[in-house]
Every structure is written in C-alpha cells, then in structure tokens.
Design an enzyme around this catalytic site. Structure first.
Site, short mmCIF file in Angstrom:
data_model
loop_
_atom_site.label_atom_id
_atom_site.label_comp_id
_atom_site.label_asym_id
_atom_site.label_seq_id
_atom_site.Cartn_x
_atom_site.Cartn_y
_atom_site.Cartn_z
N ASP A 37 -2.98 -27.13 25.09
CA ASP A 37 -2.11 -26.30 24.23
C ASP A 37 -1.61 -25.13 25.08
OD1 ASP A 37 -2.02 -26.11 20.81
OD2 ASP A 37 -1.29 -24.38 21.94
N ASP A 58 2.07 -26.26 28.76
CA ASP A 58 3.35 -26.21 28.02
C ASP A 58 3.98 -27.60 28.19
OD1 ASP A 58 5.93 -25.96 27.13
OD2 ASP A 58 6.32 -24.06 28.15
N VAL A 59 4.09 -28.35 27.09
CA VAL A 59 4.56 -29.74 27.19
C VAL A 59 6.04 -29.85 27.56
CG1 VAL A 59 2.82 -30.64 25.59
CG2 VAL A 59 5.07 -29.94 24.71
N TYR A 149 14.55 -29.82 13.05
CA TYR A 149 13.18 -30.36 13.01
C TYR A 149 13.19 -31.80 12.52
CZ TYR A 149 8.27 -30.83 11.60
OH TYR A 149 6.98 -31.27 11.45
N LYS A 153 12.08 -35.17 14.63
CA LYS A 153 10.98 -36.05 14.22
C LYS A 153 11.47 -37.50 14.03
CE LYS A 153 7.50 -33.23 14.36
NZ LYS A 153 6.39 -33.45 15.31
N THR A 184 -1.65 -26.18 7.04
CA THR A 184 -1.95 -25.68 8.39
C THR A 184 -1.15 -24.40 8.63
OG1 THR A 184 -0.10 -26.65 9.62
CG2 THR A 184 -2.01 -28.11 9.19
N1 LIG Z 1 1.88 -28.94 8.75
C1 LIG Z 1 2.73 -29.82 8.22
O1 LIG Z 1 3.01 -29.81 7.01
C2 LIG Z 1 3.38 -30.88 9.09
C3 LIG Z 1 4.07 -31.93 8.46
C4 LIG Z 1 4.63 -32.94 9.23
C5 LIG Z 1 4.48 -32.93 10.60
N2 LIG Z 1 3.81 -31.91 11.20
C6 LIG Z 1 3.66 -31.96 12.67
O2 LIG Z 1 2.30 -32.05 13.01
C7 LIG Z 1 2.09 -31.48 14.31
C8 LIG Z 1 0.95 -30.47 14.23
O3 LIG Z 1 1.37 -29.45 13.34
P1 LIG Z 1 0.39 -28.36 12.70
O4 LIG Z 1 0.66 -28.36 11.26
O5 LIG Z 1 -0.99 -28.53 13.21
O6 LIG Z 1 1.09 -27.05 13.31
P2 LIG Z 1 0.52 -25.79 14.08
O7 LIG Z 1 1.65 -24.86 14.20
O8 LIG Z 1 -0.75 -25.34 13.45
O9 LIG Z 1 0.15 -26.41 15.53
C9 LIG Z 1 1.11 -26.70 16.51
C10 LIG Z 1 0.46 -26.51 17.87
O10 LIG Z 1 1.40 -26.87 18.89
C11 LIG Z 1 1.26 -25.93 19.94
N3 LIG Z 1 2.47 -25.89 20.74
C12 LIG Z 1 3.70 -25.40 20.37
N4 LIG Z 1 4.55 -25.48 21.40
C13 LIG Z 1 3.86 -26.03 22.44
C14 LIG Z 1 4.20 -26.36 23.78
N5 LIG Z 1 5.44 -26.13 24.27
N6 LIG Z 1 3.26 -26.92 24.57
C15 LIG Z 1 2.02 -27.16 24.09
N7 LIG Z 1 1.63 -26.85 22.84
C16 LIG Z 1 2.54 -26.28 22.03
C17 LIG Z 1 0.98 -24.59 19.24
O11 LIG Z 1 0.41 -23.63 20.11
C18 LIG Z 1 0.05 -25.05 18.12
O12 LIG Z 1 -1.30 -24.98 18.52
C19 LIG Z 1 3.43 -30.89 14.74
O13 LIG Z 1 4.10 -31.79 15.59
C20 LIG Z 1 4.17 -30.77 13.42
O14 LIG Z 1 5.56 -30.80 13.60
C21 LIG Z 1 3.26 -30.88 10.49
#
Ligand SMILES: NC(=O)c1ccc[n+]([C@@H]2O[C@H](COP(=O)([O-])OP(=O)(O)OC[C@H]3O[C@@H](n4cnc5c(N)ncnc54)[C@H](O)[C@@H]3O)[C@@H](O)[C@H]2O)c1
Length: 241
Positions: A37, A58-59, A149, A153, A184
């Site tokens: 992360d 950083d991805v 977004y 996706k 989250t």
């Molecule tokens: N929470 C929801 O309702 C939801 C719904 C559908 C999809 N998602 C997807 O699920 C995944 C996880 O989401 P979450 O809810 O845990 O969100 P979150 O914001 O809690 O976690 C996202 C993580 O990605 C990390 N991150 C961001 N940019 C980065 C980078 N450039 N390099 C490395 N790490 C990086 C952040 O530091 C964070 O720890 C995401 O891809 C999100 O789009 C979430």
C-alpha cells in the site's frame, strides 16, 4: 485446515477497509502475505501484526511495481496469489470531474491493476490465482460513485477477462469481484445523504462488510474455485441482479 499454507500472496491496497480484512483472512489460511500500500505506517503495522512482508508501493509507478514484485518473489520463491484492492474514487458528477482527476482514477484503478498483473505473472506458477476488484458501478454506470470511477471499474472487469485468457495456458486463473456498497473508509468520500441511501439500494437492505468480501477473496484464491476463470463474482446484497 489451512487452505493457503506455503502460499505467497501479494495484496495491494492492503491497508484499506477491504484490504485489512482480506489480509487477516489470507494469513489465517496459512498464507505468507505481502502487505502492499502507499500508506507506509499502516503497511508496517499490518505486516507486523500478521507476520507478513511490508511493501510500501504506489501501484501507478511501473518501476516501483517491477522492483517490489521482483524482490518479494525473490524472497518467497514465487507469487502464488495476487489480490488487487488498490483503488480510488471521485464521487463527483461527470460535469464536475476535472481532467487531472479523471486520469488519476484511471492510473490507480486500471493502469495499477495492469502493472501489478504484468509484473507478477513471470513469478506465478501453475495453480496461481489473480483476484481483481471491480465494482457494481462498473456494471451499471456511475450515479453517486462518479463517472470516471464507474468507467475505470468497467475497464478492470474487461481487463480481467483478457488476463484470464492470456494466463490460462500457464494454468493461472484470473477473476474479478464486483462489490456493492461495502462499509469501509472509502464511503467517507461521499456526502452523508448519499451514504445514508446506500443500504436501500440492496435487496438485503444493508451495506456489505469487508469480511464478506474477504470470504470471496479466499474462495477465488483457493482451489475451491479451480474451474473459474474470467468470471465476475457480484457481492452486492442484490443491488444489481
Ligand atoms: N467500499 C465500497 O463500497 C466499494 C465498492 C465497490 C468497489 N470497491 C473497491 O474495492 C477496493 C478496496 O476499497 P476499500 O473500500 O477497501 O477502500 P479504501 O479506501 O478503504 O482502501 C483503498 C486502499 O488503496 C490504497 N491506495 C490508493 N491509491 C494507491 C496507490 N496508488 N498505490 C497503492 N495503494 C493505493 C489506499 O491507501 C487504501 O489503503 C477499491 O478498488 C474500491 O474501488 C469499494
């Protein structure tokens, strides 16, 4: 019985809401987890907690992704499972999004997913599994969750099918989880009234939990899903059927 003992698993976005739950679940199944992360203090704390490897990453950086993946693979001997949680959201309407933000969302969500998959494949043996994270928004289009977004996706969902075809001859599977609204820290980016309306979007009438996503990650990471590749698992409480 631990289903992932002696397996090396790399998780990006590992210290987010879904990431933490899945990292703990993977470690509980006996996996050695690379906790990747951009949030360095959180990476170190979670890696310490589970006895995994801390990977500050950083991805969006091709050089960093190549280096971190190669170092992790060299230390562990292989990368058996990759889980790509790293993602960002811009919840604004499409007429409010600026070009820089549009590009940033695609850089992290789409380019980051491609870069990590590409970097891991040379180190992934037959039986390996890639788990990408799409979204319900990537199927139905953005409303509250923003147009950039949702489009990003949709790209992740389609890319997962490409990589499933590409990697199948090596015996490697790739699938995508499409979560609905999950409780989250990502939800903090949305206005309170939008979050309040989210449970009502699901037939089950509630938000999902990060642990419920972790259950799907374990399913797709293990041989429990051995005949699944290029598939999408919709974990959304019935918000899209
Ligand atoms: N929470 C929801 O309702 C939801 C719904 C559908 C999809 N998602 C997807 O699920 C995944 C996880 O989401 P979450 O809810 O845990 O969100 P979150 O914001 O809690 O976690 C996202 C993580 O990605 C990390 N991150 C961001 N940019 C980065 C980078 N450039 N390099 C490395 N790490 C990086 C952040 O530091 C964070 O720890 C995401 O891809 C999100 O789009 C979430």
């Amino acid at each position: 019985m631990e289903r992932l003992s002696n397996r090396s698993v790399l998780v990006t976005g590992a210290t987010g809401g879904m990431g933490i739950a899945s990292v703990r679940a993977l470690a509980a199944e006996g996996a050695h987890v690379g906790v990747a992360d951009i949030n360095e203090p959180a990476v170190r704390a979670l890696a310490d907690e589970i006895g995994g490897t801390a990977l500050v990453l950083d991805v969006t950086s091709p050089e960093a992704v190549e280096r971190v993946v190669a170092d992790f693979a060299a230390a562990r001997g292989s990368v058996d499972v990759l889980v790509n949680f790293a993602g960002i959201v811009d919840p604004r309407r499409l007429d409010e999004i600026d070009p820089e933000s549009w590009s940033r969302v695609f850089d992290v969500n789409v380019r980051g997913t491609w870069l990590t998959c590409k970097a891991v494949l040379p180190f992934m043996p037959a039986g390996g599994s890639i788990v990408n994270i799409g979204s319900r928004a990537g199927l139905v289009g953005g409303t509250t969750s923003g147009a950039s977004y949702a489009a990003s996706k949709a790209a992740v969902i389609c890319f997962t099918k490409s990589i499933a075809k590409f990697a199948a001859p090596k015996g490697i599977r790739a699938n995508v989880i499409n979560p609905g609204c999950i409780d989250t820290p990502m939800l903090e980016h949305f206005p309170a009234e939008v979050v309040a309306a989210m449970p009502g979007q699901a037939a089950l009438g509630r938000l999902g939990s990060a642990d419920e996503i972790a259950d799907s990650v374990i399913f797709l990471a293990t041989d429990a899903s051995s005949f699944m590749t290029g598939a999408a698992l919709n974990v959304n409480g019935g918000s899209h059927m």
